[in-house]
Design an enzyme around this catalytic site. Sequence first.
Site, PDB file in Angstrom:
ATOM      1  N   LYS A 121     -47.773  42.091  -8.298  1.00 53.55           N
ATOM      2  CA  LYS A 121     -48.512  40.844  -8.512  1.00 53.55           C
ATOM      3  C   LYS A 121     -48.839  40.109  -7.225  1.00 53.55           C
ATOM      4  O   LYS A 121     -49.710  39.245  -7.218  1.00 53.55           O
ATOM      5  CB  LYS A 121     -47.723  39.922  -9.451  1.00 53.55           C
ATOM      6  CG  LYS A 121     -47.638  40.480 -10.856  1.00 53.55           C
ATOM      7  CD  LYS A 121     -47.322  39.406 -11.872  1.00 53.55           C
ATOM      8  CE  LYS A 121     -47.474  39.988 -13.259  1.00 53.55           C
ATOM      9  NZ  LYS A 121     -46.982  39.107 -14.311  1.00 53.55           N
TER      10      LYS A 121
ATOM     11  N   LYS B  37     -50.309  52.109 -22.186  1.00 48.04           N
ATOM     12  CA  LYS B  37     -49.767  51.232 -23.219  1.00 48.04           C
ATOM     13  C   LYS B  37     -50.768  50.171 -23.667  1.00 48.04           C
ATOM     14  O   LYS B  37     -51.529  49.662 -22.840  1.00 48.04           O
ATOM     15  CB  LYS B  37     -48.544  50.501 -22.639  1.00 48.04           C
ATOM     16  CG  LYS B  37     -47.254  50.798 -23.351  1.00 48.04           C
ATOM     17  CD  LYS B  37     -46.048  50.246 -22.622  1.00 48.04           C
ATOM     18  CE  LYS B  37     -46.017  48.734 -22.519  1.00 48.04           C
ATOM     19  NZ  LYS B  37     -44.684  48.220 -22.121  1.00 48.04           N
TER      20      LYS B  37
ATOM     21  N   LYS C 130     -51.811  43.299 -23.212  1.00 47.41           N
ATOM     22  CA  LYS C 130     -52.646  42.108 -23.178  1.00 47.41           C
ATOM     23  C   LYS C 130     -53.298  41.945 -21.799  1.00 47.41           C
ATOM     24  O   LYS C 130     -54.379  41.408 -21.673  1.00 47.41           O
ATOM     25  CB  LYS C 130     -51.762  40.904 -23.491  1.00 47.41           C
ATOM     26  CG  LYS C 130     -52.466  39.584 -23.557  1.00 47.41           C
ATOM     27  CD  LYS C 130     -53.241  39.439 -24.847  1.00 47.41           C
ATOM     28  CE  LYS C 130     -54.195  38.248 -24.721  1.00 47.41           C
ATOM     29  NZ  LYS C 130     -55.064  38.093 -25.858  1.00 47.41           N
TER      30      LYS C 130
END
Length: 327
Positions: free
Chosen positions: A111, A192, A195
Amino acid sequence: MARVLSGIQPSGDLHLGNYLGAIRNWVTDQDSHDAFYCVVDLHALTLDIDPEVLRSRTRDTAIDLLAAGLDPARCTLFVQSHVTEHTQMAWLLECVATMGELGRMTQFKEKSEGKDSIRVGLFTYPVLQAADIVLYDAERVPVGDDQRQHLELAREVANRFNHRFGDHLVVPEASVPPMGARVMDLQHPERKMSKSVNSPLGTVLVLDDPAEIVKKVKKAVTDNENEVRYDPETKPGLSNLLELLAVATGRTPTDVAGSYERYGDLKKDTADALVELLAPLQARRLELAGDPGEVARLLAQGAEKARKVASATYQRAARAVGLLAPE
Ligand code: TRP
């Protein structure tokens, strides 16, 4: 009963991956464990998120969990920021954790990569997570595979705290569901359902109406053969559909595969089964969304139960490190 705790980010609409991979297990654990579940709104502050959006997503996530079957009479469901001990405990643990170990967290590295301004909160995120866990003396923490490293850190930090200040914290263990519980993206079955990647057609939301679900399943990517066979390695898309139908109907994927000759029939039945699986949840969600007072009341009650446990642990830890008790 053994204590479990888990947390979920208020990241918006739940999808099938969250529901089948995690939340359904949380619901089951309510009866066999002393279960604590929190909506981690403080963790969400490490993202760029509009204040009003954060607030409504926190509420919506709580509603989703209630609709999915978390029952405040059988578990403790609360919002992280409603229990101030989380940030207090995080500070105590930040004084035990090291820069080196936090810098090694893959999630942090991913990140922060390429950014010239990185928030301190993103760096200390796993320490707040460790605080969430130790505050409730949780022995078991049901999490996805991507959280293993954070759990390892929580264990490390709890052990170090105990070593330095005495045996005050329970050292938690991760509990990762088997691979079969992984729901894959319908358009990109090699990854996977998530979101955070933008794949609207590949992601079935728990809120999707029947027509939407049918459309997404019909368009799901499979392969160029025409043999219905459970083989996640070489037939990931088809195997994902088989797993979904299996989970929804309480069978095994191999067993399901034996009942079909044509992809189209499998898709039709999978879509129907998902519609049926989600219908009760959607009905409860609508009901709860129409009664914000009741949701607020349930969350206040959850926070109160959580606070009792959290404040006892925090007091214990605070005294152990040498903080003077207020008179
Ligand atoms: N970091 C977790 C995730 O992104 C969420 C989380 C926060 C959590 N606190 C927790 C999970 C405590 C388990 C226990 O999924």
